[in-house]
Scaffold this motif. Sequence first.
Motif, mmCIF file in Angstrom:
data_model
loop_
_atom_site.group_PDB
_atom_site.id
_atom_site.type_symbol
_atom_site.label_atom_id
_atom_site.label_comp_id
_atom_site.label_asym_id
_atom_site.label_seq_id
_atom_site.Cartn_x
_atom_site.Cartn_y
_atom_site.Cartn_z
ATOM 1 N N ARG A 137 -6.584 6.010 -7.292
ATOM 2 C CA ARG A 137 -5.843 6.552 -8.437
ATOM 3 C C ARG A 137 -5.181 5.456 -9.255
ATOM 4 O O ARG A 137 -4.786 5.683 -10.408
ATOM 5 N N THR A 194 2.437 1.643 -3.424
ATOM 6 C CA THR A 194 1.465 2.161 -4.381
ATOM 7 C C THR A 194 1.252 3.661 -4.187
ATOM 8 O O THR A 194 1.266 4.438 -5.142
ATOM 9 N N ARG A 195 1.053 4.070 -2.930
ATOM 10 C CA ARG A 195 0.801 5.485 -2.657
ATOM 11 C C ARG A 195 1.987 6.350 -3.048
ATOM 12 O O ARG A 195 1.826 7.402 -3.673
ATOM 13 N N ARG A 240 0.827 -1.206 0.000
ATOM 14 C CA ARG A 240 0.000 0.000 0.000
ATOM 15 C C ARG A 240 0.862 1.257 0.000
ATOM 16 O O ARG A 240 0.562 2.237 -0.696
ATOM 17 N N LEU A 251 2.253 6.673 -6.851
ATOM 18 C CA LEU A 251 1.230 7.584 -7.376
ATOM 19 C C LEU A 251 1.556 9.030 -7.021
ATOM 20 O O LEU A 251 1.416 9.933 -7.865
ATOM 21 N N ASP A 252 1.990 9.263 -5.793
ATOM 22 C CA ASP A 252 2.349 10.625 -5.376
ATOM 23 C C ASP A 252 3.506 11.180 -6.206
ATOM 24 O O ASP A 252 3.634 12.404 -6.357
ATOM 25 N N ASP A 304 -8.736 -2.843 -0.328
ATOM 26 C CA ASP A 304 -8.844 -1.390 -0.239
ATOM 27 C C ASP A 304 -7.582 -0.770 -0.845
ATOM 28 O O ASP A 304 -6.525 -0.763 -0.225
ATOM 29 N N ILE A 305 -7.729 -0.246 -2.055
ATOM 30 C CA ILE A 305 -6.579 0.260 -2.805
ATOM 31 C C ILE A 305 -6.805 1.714 -3.186
ATOM 32 O O ILE A 305 -7.937 2.144 -3.411
ATOM 33 N N ASP A 306 -5.728 2.471 -3.263
ATOM 34 C CA ASP A 306 -5.802 3.870 -3.684
ATOM 35 C C ASP A 306 -6.567 3.963 -5.004
ATOM 36 O O ASP A 306 -6.203 3.308 -5.985
#
Length: 210
Positions: A41, A17-18, A14, A21-22, A37-39
Amino acid sequence: MKLTIFGASGQTGRLLTRQALDSGHDVTVVLRSASADIDPRAVARIIPALDDTAAVREALAGADAALSAIGPRRRADAPVAAPATRAILAAADAGAPLRLVVISAAPVAPPPADDGFVSRRIALPLIGALLRPVYDDLRAMEGELARSGAVWTAFRPPRLTAGPATGAYRTRIGASVPRGLTVSRADLADAMLKSLHRPETERAAVGIAG
């Protein structure tokens, strides 16, 4: 970059992934079920079993790199890292070497000669014996990578913590970091992403510690 992330629903996955994306990357996450439960985006691909080679190949299509946070959490989980990595390698495009970054563990290899006596002679041998199925799984995974044509990096962290990203972690190519007892999952995720721009980490195991 266009990235495909496996094991994205786990604690490290997680964060990986975050952070990706950031940083502005285009991220596809591979999940076993839609309940994770995934971002929002990220683009999610549901693949219940990684031995579905066609589905994994489709998830990798066009990716600049793949990152895997799949690994055993406890003795009973193993083997999981080696079979997952084998499936990812089997699905990769044979015409273009896959850039693949995975998570291994510090006890997979002998401790460095400059590590502390307690760590070398007591702590690491004891942990290695208690969690032998876990480390055997990770050793097998690294063996799969070494025999493959992939451009791989295997990070070998010590105990992972829930601490914040500090950017102050240490890395060592080809060996564990001496006197490195912990590292945060957030720092591990950061190092994994940054390794995509570090040619010296290619086809190598990399020690990491806070």
